[in-house]
Design an enzyme around this catalytic site. Structure first.
Site, PDB file in Angstrom:
ATOM      1  N   ASP A  25      41.359  48.877  39.115  1.00 52.85           N
ATOM      2  CA  ASP A  25      41.942  48.047  38.078  1.00 52.85           C
ATOM      3  C   ASP A  25      42.553  48.849  37.107  1.00 52.85           C
ATOM      4  OD1 ASP A  25      42.351  46.507  35.608  1.00 52.85           O
ATOM      5  OD2 ASP A  25      40.213  45.335  36.184  1.00 52.85           O
ATOM      6  N   LYS A  32      47.419  40.939  29.917  1.00 52.45           N
ATOM      7  CA  LYS A  32      47.391  41.777  29.023  1.00 52.45           C
ATOM      8  C   LYS A  32      48.620  42.532  28.900  1.00 52.45           C
ATOM      9  CE  LYS A  32      42.959  40.819  28.800  1.00 52.45           C
ATOM     10  NZ  LYS A  32      42.632  40.292  30.093  1.00 52.45           N
ATOM     11  N   ARG A  81      50.981  26.818  46.905  1.00 56.19           N
ATOM     12  CA  ARG A  81      49.762  27.695  47.045  1.00 56.19           C
ATOM     13  C   ARG A  81      50.128  28.950  47.879  1.00 56.19           C
ATOM     14  NH1 ARG A  81      45.735  26.483  50.198  1.00 56.19           N
ATOM     15  NH2 ARG A  81      45.878  24.363  50.130  1.00 56.19           N
ATOM     16  N   TYR A  94      34.920  45.743  33.323  1.00 59.21           N
ATOM     17  CA  TYR A  94      35.072  44.550  32.452  1.00 59.21           C
ATOM     18  C   TYR A  94      33.942  43.827  32.867  1.00 59.21           C
ATOM     19  CZ  TYR A  94      36.674  40.198  31.431  1.00 59.21           C
ATOM     20  OH  TYR A  94      37.135  38.615  30.742  1.00 59.21           O
TER      21      TYR A  94
HETATM   22  C1  LIG Z   1      40.169  45.563  32.552  1.00 64.23           C
HETATM   23  C2  LIG Z   1      40.205  44.108  32.906  1.00 64.23           C
HETATM   24  N1  LIG Z   1      40.205  43.582  34.194  1.00 64.23           N
HETATM   25  C3  LIG Z   1      40.366  42.224  34.388  1.00 64.23           C
HETATM   26  C4  LIG Z   1      40.432  41.461  33.616  1.00 64.23           C
HETATM   27  C5  LIG Z   1      40.272  39.847  33.753  1.00 64.23           C
HETATM   28  O1  LIG Z   1      41.515  39.450  33.536  1.00 64.23           O
HETATM   29  P1  LIG Z   1      41.771  37.745  33.073  1.00 64.23           P
HETATM   30  O2  LIG Z   1      41.386  37.487  31.812  1.00 64.23           O
HETATM   31  O3  LIG Z   1      43.204  37.792  32.966  1.00 64.23           O
HETATM   32  O4  LIG Z   1      41.134  37.120  34.307  1.00 64.23           O
HETATM   33  C6  LIG Z   1      40.127  41.790  31.951  1.00 64.23           C
HETATM   34  C7  LIG Z   1      40.369  40.896  31.014  1.00 64.23           C
HETATM   35  O5  LIG Z   1      39.864  41.395  29.778  1.00 64.23           O
HETATM   36  C8  LIG Z   1      40.251  43.189  31.705  1.00 64.23           C
HETATM   37  O6  LIG Z   1      40.042  43.644  30.821  1.00 64.23           O
END
Ligand SMILES: Cc1ncc(COP(=O)(O)O)c(C=O)c1O
Length: 654
Positions: free
Chosen positions: A445, A470, A320, A373
Site C-alpha cells: 500500500d 489521498k 463496470r 490502515y
Molecule cells: C494507507 C491507507 N490505505 C487505504 C485506505 C483506504 O482508502 P479509502 O478511504 O479511499 O477506501 C486508507 C484510508 O485512509 C489509508 O490511509
C-alpha cells in the site's frame, strides 16, 4: 502471478476434487463448520453462507450445485432478456429507424462505431503505435469536414478566438484583473505568503528530500516521454500442479533500478515527467481530460456485444468493465508508479479488497505488517478468516520475522510503508527478496508515500495499492483507489473486479486525474513542511514522541532514506495526558482542520484512538502501537510558520 483461477478440482479453495473441504484447510484449523446441511456433519457441504472460493468453484462446475441466492422464477414466468432491438421488433425495429432514414446523430455515431476495432485487450494505438489511436482517428469525424481535413493533414485546430497570450503580457494582465490587483491586502493578514523552504531546524538535521538524491539519482536513460514501460518482472504465481511451477523456482532477473520508463529515469526531470503522465488525449486539443459519462455504449451487432463481453477490459461496452475516462487515469497512474497497467476502483478499500480476494486462497495465510490502515487490518483480522484466510501480523521493521513466517502456504505478503498512523517503515526490497525465494507475491500500500516519494515496483514488489482519495487526487473531493502491477496481473484481477463491481465513476476519475497534474508539486512542498514540523514537534516540551522517518531517531530512518525520495507528509506525535489531552489539543487548532483522511492540500489533524482506529479492540490497538495520546497530522500546503504557531498554541491549551 496468477489471479484467482477456478480450478475444476477445487484446489486452492480448501475443497477437494469431490467438493469436500480438504483436511488441513484453514477451516479445519479455525472452526469446523457443519457442511452437509445437517448441523452435525463436519464434512459435507455446509449450510451457512458460502465462502468465496466455494461459490466460484461450484459455478465453474456448471452452476447447478451453486447455492441459489434468490428463488428462481418458475420456467413459465421467466422472462427472456430484453434487448432494445428485440423489444422494438428486431434489427429494424428501432424507433428512429421507423422512417426511411436514420436520425442524423445515430448515423454519426454509427460511423464512429464502424471505426471501433474488435476488442483485443490491447490499448488502442494509432499508426505510429501511440495509445489512443482510434480515438484520435474518430476525432476527425466529430470535427466535421473542415476538422477532418485538418486532422488528415495532421494539423492542430487553429484557434480564432483571442487567447490569453493576445491579451498582453502577464504583468499587464495582473494590473487589470488579477486577484492580486483586486485585493492588495490578501496576504496582509497574519497568514504568510508562500516562503522558500527554510533551513533545517536543528544542527545535524537531515537535508531535505530534494537534496538527498544520492543513491537513487541515477543517470538518465531512455524512457520518458516515450511512455515505453519499464522492464518489469512479469511474475506469475503458479499454483501447485501448474506447469509454470514444474520447473521449480524461477531465477529472478537482476533488477536495475529504476527501470526504463520510471519517471525518475527518463530524459525529463521528474516534475515534468509526472505532469506529462497526465498529458491530455492526443485526439483533442483541450488540455482537460474529457469525461465520458456513459454507463453503456451502443453496439453494432450482437456479435460485437458477444466479443466485448468476452474481452478483457473493453473501454466502451459497459462501465463496470471499463470506461475511457477511467482508463486515462489508470494509464497516468501506471506510468508514474513504473507499472505496466492499473485498475482504478471507487475507493482505496475497493482496490485492496479486490486485490486480496483475487489472490488469497482458503487454507493459505497472509503475512502482513502489524501497523496498517484500520480497515485493511480489520478485513484481515475479522472478515477474511470467515473465508478461511488467516493473517499473521508482524512488525514491518523485522525482516528476520518475515523470513521465518513466509512459507510455501503464504498466499501473499502485505506491506504498508510508511504505515498508517505510526509511519512504520518496511524494507520493501529485503522482504520482496525473501518472499520471491518462496514464490510469494508482495503487495504494498503506497498511499502514504505516493509515487513521488516511493515506487515499490522498482523495489521489487509485485502489486501496488492506493487510496487515490489521498495524495493522488489531493483535494479531499473524491473517493478513489487503484491497483498497479504488470499487465497480466491487472487483467487477472480485473476478472475479480468485474464481479465485485468497485468501478470508479468517470467524474471521479476526472478529478483524480486532474489532481495528479499537481501531485509532484504538492508532495514536494508537503514533504518539506512535514520535515520541518517533525523537527519542531521533536523539540516541543509537551510532546513525548514524534513519528516521522525524517528524524534520525526514527527506527525506519535509514531504510526510508534508501528506498524513498522524500519522507512524506504525515507526522504523528504523542502527548502526555492520554485521550483527553489528545482531544483537547486537536479541538484547539485553527489552521489545521480536525478531520479524518489525509493527503489533501489542507492540513488535517485527527486522533486515531478515538477516530480511525476506534473499530479495533483495545488489545488490537495496543498491539498496533496506537497510544491514547497519539495525534496524526496530514500536512497540507499552508505555510510552515502558521502551522508551527497553530500547533504550539493547541499544545499549550491542553
Ligand atoms: C494507507 C491507507 N490505505 C487505504 C485506505 C483506504 O482508502 P479509502 O478511504 O479511499 O477506501 C486508507 C484510508 O485512509 C489509508 O490511509
Amino acid at each position: 502471478m496468477a489471479g484467482r483461477g477456478w480450478p475444476a478440482d477445487g484446489r486452492g479453495c480448501g475443497l477437494a476434487a469431490d467438493g469436500r473441504r480438504q483436511p488441513g484447510s484453514a477451516d479445519e484449523h479455525t472452526r469446523r463448520r457443519p457442511t452437509d446441511g445437517s448441523a452435525a456433519d463436519p464434512d459435507g457441504p455446509h449450510p451457512g453462507p458460502l465462502g468465496i472460493g466455494d461459490r466460484l468453484v461450484r459455478r465453474k462446475r456448471g452452476g447447478r450445485a451453486r447455492r441459489p441466492l434468490r428463488p428462481r422464477a418458475s420456467p413459465r414466468r421467466r422472462r427472456e432478456p430484453r434487448h432494445g432491438r428485440e423489444r422494438r421488433g428486431g434489427r429494424r425495429g428501432r424507433r428512429w429507424l421507423a422512417g426511411s432514414a436514420p436520425a442524423p446523430h445515430r448515423a454519426r455515431r454509427r460511423r464512429c462505431r464502424r471505426d471501433r476495432e474488435p476488442p483485443t485487450g490491447e490499448p488502442r494505438r494509432d499508426r505510429g503505435g501511440r495509445r489512443g489511436g482510434d480515438r484520435r482517428a474518430r476525432a476527425g469525424d466529430r470535427r466535421g469536414r473542415a476538422g477532418r481535413a485538418r486532422a488528415a493533414a495532421g494539423a492542430r485546430v487553429r484557434r480564432d478566438r483571442p487567447t490569453r497570450r493576445d491579451q498582453g503580457p502577464p504583468a499587464a494582465r495582473d494590473r487589470r484583473g488579477s486577484p492580486r490587483a483586486r485585493s492588495p491586502c490578501a496576504l496582509d493578514g497574519d497568514r504568510r505568503r508562500p516562503s522558500p523552504p527554510r533551513a533545517p531546524h536543528r544542527e545535524g538535521a537531515r537535508p531535505g528530500a530534494a537534496d538527498r538524491r544520492g543513491p537513487r539519482a541515477r543517470p538518465s536513460g531512455p524512457g520518458w516521454p516515450t511512455r515505453a514501460l519499464g522492464r518489469l518482472r512479469r511474475r506469475r504465481r503458479a499454483r501447485p500442479g501448474d506447469p509454470a511451477r514444474a520447473g521449480g523456482r524461477r531465477a529472478r532477473p537482476p533488477r536495475d533500478r529504476p527501470p526504463e520508463g520510471s519517471p525518475v529515469s527518463g530524459d525529463r526531470q521528474r516534475a515534468t515527467a509526472f505532469l506529462e503522465a497526465t498529458a491530455s488525449e492526443e485526439d483533442h486539443d483541450g488540455l482537460g481530460l474529457s469525461i465520458e459519462q456513459s454507463a453503456t455504449w451502443s453496439l453494432e451487432s450482437a456479435e460485437q456485444g458477444a466479443a466485448f463481453a468476452q474481452a478483457k477490459r473493453p473501454e466502451e461496452f459497459y462501465a463496470r468493465w471499463g470506461n475511457p475516462t477511467v482508463a486515462r487515469f489508470e494509464e497516468a497512474l501506471a506510468d508514474v508508479e513504473s507499472g505496466e497497467a492499473a485498475l482504478a476502483a471507487s475507493s482505496g478499500m475497493g482496490a485492496i479488497a479486490t486485490a486480496l480476494i483475487d489472490q488469497a486462497r482458503e487454507g493459505e495465510r497472509i503475512v502482513a505488517q502489524n501497523s496498517l490502515y484500520s480497515a485493511t487490518q480489520e478485513m484481515m483480522a475479522r472478515l477474511l478468516p470467515d473465508y478461511g484466510v488467516e493473517t499473521t501480523f508482524l512488525p514491518g521493521t523485522d525482516v528476520d520475522r518475515f523470513a521465518d513466517e513466509i512459507t510455501e502456504d503464504t498466499s501473499l505478503v502485505y506491506l504498508e510503508t510508511p504505515s498508517n498512523p505510526l509511519l512504520q517503515v518496511a524494507d520493501v526490497e529485503a522482504i520482496s527478496d525473501i518472499a520471491h525465494e518462496r514464490d510469494v507475491p508482495v503487495f504494498v500500500d503506497n498511499t502514504f508515500a505516493s509515487p513521488v516519494n516511493q515506487r515499490p515496483l522498482e523495489l521489487g514488489a509485485d502489486v501496488v495499492l492506493h487510496s487515490g482519495t489521498k495524495f493522488l487526487a489531493g483535494h479531499s473531493d473524491v473517493t478513489a483507489g487503484a491497483i498497479v502491477a504488470d499487465r497480466d496481473t491487472i487483467e487477472s484481477m480485473w476478472t475479480t473486479y468485474k464481479m465485485l463491481g468497485p468501478s470508479l465513476a468517470p467524474n471521479d476519475a476526472f478529478l483524480a486525474h486532474r489532481g495528479m497534474k499537481t501531485l509532484e508539486l504538492r508532495v514536494q512542498r508537503q514533504n518539506e513542511t512535514a520535515r520541518q514540523l517533525a523537527a519542531f514537534l521533536d523539540d516541543h516540551p509537551l510532546v513525548t514522541e514524534v513519528y516521522h522517518p525524517s528524524l534520525e531517531t526514527h527506527p525506519g530512518h535509514d531504510v526510508a532514506a534508501r528506498q524513498m525520495d522524500g519522507f512524506g507528509a504525515i507526522v504523528s506525535f504523542e502527548v502526555d495526558g492520554g485521550v483527553e489531552a489528545g482531544r483537547r489539543a486537536l479541538e484547539s487548532t485553527e489552521v489545521a482542520t480536525l478531520g479524518v483522511s489525509l493527503g489533501g492540500v489542507e492540513t488535517l489533524i485527527q486522533h486515531p484512538a478515538s477516530m480511525t482506529h476506534a473499530p479495533l479492540s483495545d488489545e488490537e490497538r495496543r498491539e498496533a502501537g496506537i497510544a491514547d495520546g497519539l495525534i496524526r497530522l496530514s500536512v497540507g500546503i499552508e505555510d510552515v510558520v502558521d502551522l508551527e504557531t497553530d500547533l504550539d498554541q493547541a499544545l499549550e491549551s491542553m
